[in-house]
Design a protein around this motif. Structure first.
Motif, PDB file in Angstrom:
ATOM      1  N   UNK A   1       0.961  -0.998  -0.131  1.00  0.00           N
ATOM      2  CA  UNK A   1       0.019  -0.107  -0.042  1.00  0.00           C
ATOM      3  C   UNK A   1       0.765   1.396  -0.052  1.00  0.00           C
ATOM      4  N   UNK A   2       2.165   1.262   1.009  1.00  0.00           N
ATOM      5  CA  UNK A   2       2.304   2.578   0.779  1.00  0.00           C
ATOM      6  C   UNK A   2       3.477   2.561  -0.491  1.00  0.00           C
ATOM      7  N   UNK A   3       4.252   1.363  -0.856  1.00  0.00           N
ATOM      8  CA  UNK A   3       4.674   1.768  -2.180  1.00  0.00           C
ATOM      9  C   UNK A   3       4.034   2.255  -3.205  1.00  0.00           C
ATOM     10  N   UNK A   4       2.545   1.860  -3.250  1.00  0.00           N
ATOM     11  CA  UNK A   4       1.543   2.489  -4.326  1.00  0.00           C
ATOM     12  C   UNK A   4       1.255   4.202  -4.282  1.00  0.00           C
ATOM     13  N   UNK A   5       0.990   4.048  -3.384  1.00  0.00           N
ATOM     14  CA  UNK A   5       0.634   5.658  -2.534  1.00  0.00           C
ATOM     15  C   UNK A   5       1.863   6.887  -2.888  1.00  0.00           C
ATOM     16  N   UNK A   6       3.720   6.059  -2.363  1.00  0.00           N
ATOM     17  CA  UNK A   6       4.026   6.727  -2.818  1.00  0.00           C
ATOM     18  C   UNK A   6       4.867   6.624  -4.589  1.00  0.00           C
ATOM     19  N   UNK A   7       4.258   5.844  -5.217  1.00  0.00           N
ATOM     20  CA  UNK A   7       4.933   6.006  -6.070  1.00  0.00           C
ATOM     21  C   UNK A   7       3.518   6.527  -7.103  1.00  0.00           C
ATOM     22  N   UNK A   8       2.844   6.303  -6.919  1.00  0.00           N
ATOM     23  CA  UNK A   8       1.324   6.725  -8.142  1.00  0.00           C
ATOM     24  C   UNK A   8       0.722   8.038  -7.650  1.00  0.00           C
ATOM     25  N   UNK A   9       1.022   8.508  -5.806  1.00  0.00           N
ATOM     26  CA  UNK A   9       0.342   9.647  -5.764  1.00  0.00           C
ATOM     27  C   UNK A   9       0.811  11.022  -4.830  1.00  0.00           C
ATOM     28  N   UNK A  10       3.086  10.234  -5.449  1.00  0.00           N
ATOM     29  CA  UNK A  10       3.350  11.044  -4.351  1.00  0.00           C
ATOM     30  C   UNK A  10       3.483  11.218  -2.862  1.00  0.00           C
ATOM     31  N   UNK A  11       3.048  10.168  -2.284  1.00  0.00           N
ATOM     32  CA  UNK A  11       3.545  10.445  -0.506  1.00  0.00           C
ATOM     33  C   UNK A  11       4.764  10.988  -0.197  1.00  0.00           C
ATOM     34  N   UNK A  12       5.389  11.404   0.350  1.00  0.00           N
ATOM     35  CA  UNK A  12       6.485  11.373   0.655  1.00  0.00           C
ATOM     36  C   UNK A  12       7.416  11.005   2.056  1.00  0.00           C
ATOM     37  N   UNK A  13       6.715  10.799   2.730  1.00  0.00           N
ATOM     38  CA  UNK A  13       6.679  11.091   4.512  1.00  0.00           C
ATOM     39  C   UNK A  13       6.442   9.702   5.155  1.00  0.00           C
ATOM     40  N   UNK A  14       7.131   8.164   5.136  1.00  0.00           N
ATOM     41  CA  UNK A  14       6.820   7.432   6.106  1.00  0.00           C
ATOM     42  C   UNK A  14       6.958   7.102   7.345  1.00  0.00           C
TER      43      UNK A  14
END
Length: 152
Positions: free
Chosen positions: A56-69
């Motif tokens: 889920x986190x990878x998808x949000x980073x790669x496809x939606x520009x999330x930048x903090x875990x």
């Protein structure tokens, strides 16, 4: 007429593909416009939960520009991981997760596990080609220290 809770759950539930499927992460695209996505404590404890959280986190980073875990973990240990994944030139980070020497006081199933290590290495690889200011960071939120001071 009031529906029973089990019936409401049955009507709302969706079957997910296998975690390893490339389609798994896409089920969470509906959260892509969110500012914050909380996966939570229910994801602690099993390989399946850690793999699902990573997908889920990878998808949000790669496809939606999330930048903090941000994890529920000590911020000093998470800062070491952050320097590692972001290739921070200010500090010379270790070259692999085994040498990080972090989260030693946590149970192995929580943050010192194979799934977390694989995700951290994926994040390091993902960040490698990006400018430093665009790299996804890794942070720790140690909420347990403040639990006796919270107002709920």
């Amino acid at each position: 007429m009031v529906q029973s809770i089990p019936l409401m759950i049955k009507e709302a539930a969706q079957r997910l593909p296998e975690i390893e499927s490339k389609d798994f992460g896409s089920f969470f695209d509906k959260f892509g416009q969110s500012k914050v996505v909380l996966i939570g404590d229910a994801s602690h404890g099993t390989s399946e939960f850690y793999r699902a959280r990573a997908a889920i986190t990878k998808r949000l980073i790669e496809q939606h520009g999330f930048n903090i875990v941000a994890i529920e973990g000590d911020w000093p240990d998470a800062k070491v991981v952050d320097r590692y994944v972001r290739h921070d030139p200010a500090k010379r980070p270790p070259t692999n997760t085994k040498d990080l020497g972090i989260f030693s006081h946590f149970p192995r199933w929580m943050w010192r596990n194979k799934e977390t290590s694989e995700f951290v290495n994926w994040l390091r690889e993902h960040d490698k080609s990006l400018p430093l200011e665009s790299r996804t960071s890794f942070a720790g939120l140690d909420l347990s220290r403040w639990a006796n001071q919270c107002v709920l």
